[in-house]
Design a protein around this motif. Structure first.
Motif, PDB file in Angstrom:
ATOM      1  N   ALA A 198       0.815  -1.217   0.000  1.00  5.83           N
ATOM      2  CA  ALA A 198       0.000   0.000   0.000  1.00  5.83           C
ATOM      3  C   ALA A 198       0.847   1.265   0.000  1.00  5.83           C
ATOM      4  O   ALA A 198       0.338   2.353  -0.287  1.00  5.83           O
ATOM      5  CB  ALA A 198      -0.926   0.006   1.221  1.00  5.83           C
ATOM      6  N   MET A 199       2.135   1.138   0.302  1.00  7.46           N
ATOM      7  CA  MET A 199       3.020   2.295   0.400  1.00  7.46           C
ATOM      8  C   MET A 199       3.901   2.462  -0.844  1.00  7.46           C
ATOM      9  O   MET A 199       4.496   3.520  -1.055  1.00  7.46           O
ATOM     10  CB  MET A 199       3.908   2.151   1.646  1.00  7.46           C
ATOM     11  CG  MET A 199       4.737   3.375   1.990  1.00  7.46           C
ATOM     12  SD  MET A 199       5.856   3.060   3.389  1.00  7.46           S
ATOM     13  CE  MET A 199       4.658   2.821   4.693  1.00  7.46           C
ATOM     14  N   GLN A 200       3.976   1.450  -1.673  1.00 11.54           N
ATOM     15  CA  GLN A 200       4.937   1.462  -2.778  1.00 11.54           C
ATOM     16  C   GLN A 200       4.690   2.587  -3.781  1.00 11.54           C
ATOM     17  O   GLN A 200       5.632   3.204  -4.294  1.00 11.54           O
ATOM     18  CB  GLN A 200       4.946   0.100  -3.466  1.00 11.54           C
ATOM     19  CG  GLN A 200       5.575  -0.986  -2.608  1.00 11.54           C
ATOM     20  CD  GLN A 200       5.504  -2.366  -3.226  1.00 11.54           C
ATOM     21  OE1 GLN A 200       5.122  -2.518  -4.392  1.00 11.54           O
ATOM     22  NE2 GLN A 200       5.833  -3.394  -2.450  1.00 11.54           N
ATOM     23  N   ASP A 201       3.418   2.874  -4.086  1.00 10.24           N
ATOM     24  CA  ASP A 201       3.130   3.975  -5.001  1.00 10.24           C
ATOM     25  C   ASP A 201       3.561   5.315  -4.399  1.00 10.24           C
ATOM     26  O   ASP A 201       4.042   6.200  -5.112  1.00 10.24           O
ATOM     27  CB  ASP A 201       1.641   4.015  -5.343  1.00 10.24           C
ATOM     28  CG  ASP A 201       1.259   2.973  -6.385  1.00 10.24           C
ATOM     29  OD1 ASP A 201       2.168   2.443  -7.044  1.00 10.24           O
ATOM     30  OD2 ASP A 201       0.061   2.695  -6.534  1.00 10.24           O
ATOM     31  N   ASP A 202       3.381   5.478  -3.089  1.00  6.42           N
ATOM     32  CA  ASP A 202       3.796   6.714  -2.426  1.00  6.42           C
ATOM     33  C   ASP A 202       5.312   6.877  -2.474  1.00  6.42           C
ATOM     34  O   ASP A 202       5.824   7.980  -2.661  1.00  6.42           O
ATOM     35  CB  ASP A 202       3.323   6.721  -0.964  1.00  6.42           C
ATOM     36  CG  ASP A 202       1.815   6.874  -0.842  1.00  6.42           C
ATOM     37  OD1 ASP A 202       1.218   7.476  -1.744  1.00  6.42           O
ATOM     38  OD2 ASP A 202       1.252   6.394   0.152  1.00  6.42           O
ATOM     39  N   VAL A 203       6.025   5.770  -2.303  1.00  8.88           N
ATOM     40  CA  VAL A 203       7.486   5.812  -2.362  1.00  8.88           C
ATOM     41  C   VAL A 203       7.937   6.204  -3.766  1.00  8.88           C
ATOM     42  O   VAL A 203       8.795   7.079  -3.947  1.00  8.88           O
ATOM     43  CB  VAL A 203       8.090   4.449  -1.961  1.00  8.88           C
ATOM     44  CG1 VAL A 203       9.598   4.441  -2.194  1.00  8.88           C
ATOM     45  CG2 VAL A 203       7.794   4.145  -0.491  1.00  8.88           C
ATOM     46  N   SER A 204       7.355   5.579  -4.785  1.00  8.84           N
ATOM     47  CA  SER A 204       7.719   5.893  -6.169  1.00  8.84           C
ATOM     48  C   SER A 204       7.384   7.339  -6.514  1.00  8.84           C
ATOM     49  O   SER A 204       8.139   8.010  -7.232  1.00  8.84           O
ATOM     50  CB  SER A 204       6.998   4.947  -7.132  1.00  8.84           C
ATOM     51  OG  SER A 204       7.456   3.621  -6.972  1.00  8.84           O
ATOM     52  N   LEU A 205       6.263   7.830  -5.996  1.00 10.79           N
ATOM     53  CA  LEU A 205       5.868   9.214  -6.254  1.00 10.79           C
ATOM     54  C   LEU A 205       6.875  10.185  -5.652  1.00 10.79           C
ATOM     55  O   LEU A 205       7.308  11.141  -6.311  1.00 10.79           O
ATOM     56  CB  LEU A 205       4.471   9.478  -5.681  1.00 10.79           C
ATOM     57  CG  LEU A 205       3.965  10.928  -5.774  1.00 10.79           C
ATOM     58  CD1 LEU A 205       3.959  11.413  -7.221  1.00 10.79           C
ATOM     59  CD2 LEU A 205       2.579  11.045  -5.157  1.00 10.79           C
ATOM     60  N   LEU A 206       7.265   9.943  -4.416  1.00 15.66           N
ATOM     61  CA  LEU A 206       8.236  10.822  -3.773  1.00 15.66           C
ATOM     62  C   LEU A 206       9.574  10.767  -4.509  1.00 15.66           C
ATOM     63  O   LEU A 206      10.221  11.804  -4.724  1.00 15.66           O
ATOM     64  CB  LEU A 206       8.407  10.435  -2.303  1.00 15.66           C
ATOM     65  CG  LEU A 206       9.375  11.301  -1.488  1.00 15.66           C
ATOM     66  CD1 LEU A 206       8.990  12.780  -1.554  1.00 15.66           C
ATOM     67  CD2 LEU A 206       9.436  10.829  -0.035  1.00 15.66           C
TER      68      LEU A 206
END
Length: 304
Positions: free
Chosen positions: A152-160
């Motif tokens: 659930a956090m991977q998209d947020d990491v890639s976005l940052l």
């Protein structure tokens, strides 16, 4: 316009890298496991024990006891994880007040027992990014492989990561991170407008201008942070139109962006962003001719 006036116009148009949109802090989870979940678990446990007792079998009852103990262990782990996550989110929310608050939050997170956990690492990276340390934030994020972050956090990491790479002018790396994101993830609808605008910028700067423009046309502005995201969309459109050899429309987008906030044109002239020289020149010409820059120069002249 004199050389001195041009210099002042360029100076006025500088933008602080921290003004770029950044992902929100993780949403705090519920205070505990939802009541509905507890009811479902309770019904299952009762049913299992009712079956075990009804069999009059010692072996079946032992198995039921082991399963109950395992379930209790999982629930205890989940509740501890929720408490740790809430503590991290609380620190992030309190850190927006000032640089001092961010440094204090960084120190607490770095010294915690779970300093190497993915959630902790991501939280510290967000704080470093807000403190204008993109290199440090990227190094920290890269200390854990993307697959080891919670799904659930991977998209947020890639976005940052994409935002930070764009801030440093590392467009190739930004493109790689952008392509890892699932923009149509139904569980992340709230971040799609921002994420799509960032991905579009990465695409527009790395050879996919048509795809970038098409993606931008799908964005529906949310009520929250609509103005900030709209500015980012304009920035992405400038890059995409310029890359598509649409010089006139690119200039028009720059003028519209300057009308909204002339400081945003700093993204196109500051060396750290590594923008194409022709686009830099185009942005400078818009700044030099824009009424906002002229008013600033006139005001500065009066003060002298």
């Amino acid at each position: 316009m004199t050389k001195e006036a041009k210099t002042e116009a360029k100076t006025e148009a500088k933008t602080d890298a921290q003004s770029e949109a950044t992902p929100d802090a993780p949403t705090p989870p519920a205070a505990a496991i939802p009541r509905k979940t507890w009811i479902i678990i309770g019904v299952i446990v009762v049913a299992v024990w009712a079956f075990a007792i009804n069999t009059h079998s010692t072996i079946v009852q032992i198995v039921a006891g082991v399963l109950t103990a395992l379930l209790a262990g999982v629930l205890l782990w989940a509740m501890r994880t929720i408490r740790r996550h809430r503590s991290t989110v609380s620190l992030l929310q309190g850190a927006v007040a000032s640089p001092e608050a961010r440094r204090e939050a960084l120190a607490k997170l770095s010294e915690g027992k779970d300093a190497r956990s993915p959630t902790n690492v991501f939280a510290r990276a967000q704080l470093l990014a807000a403190d204008d340390d993109p290199q440090g934030a990227l190094k920290l994020l890269g200390s854990i492989e993307l697959r080891n972050y919670p799904p659930a956090m991977q998209d947020d990491v890639s976005l940052l990561q994409t935002q930070l790479y764009l801030r440093l002018g590392r467009t190739g790396d930004a493109r790689k991170s952008a392509d890892l994101m699932n923009l149509d993830n139904p569980q992340r609808k709230e971040i799609r407008p921002l994420a799509a605008s960032i991905v579009a910028e990465a695409w527009g700067r790395t050879g996919k201008p048509k795809e970038a423009l098409a993606l931008l046309d799908t964005i529906e502005l949310p009520k929250k942070d609509a103005e900030q995201i709209a500015l980012q969309i304009r920035v992405a459109r400038v890059f995409a139109r310029f890359a598509a050899n649409q010089r006139g429309p690119a200039r028009a987008e720059l003028v519209a962006l300057a009308d909204d906030d002339i400081n945003q044109l700093g993204r196109f002239i500051q060396p750290q962003f590594r923008v194409h020289p022709e686009l830099q020149k185009l942005a400078r010409s818009v700044i030099e001719q824009h009424p906002a820059a002229r008013r600033h120069i006139k005001a500065q002249t009066k003060r002298r």
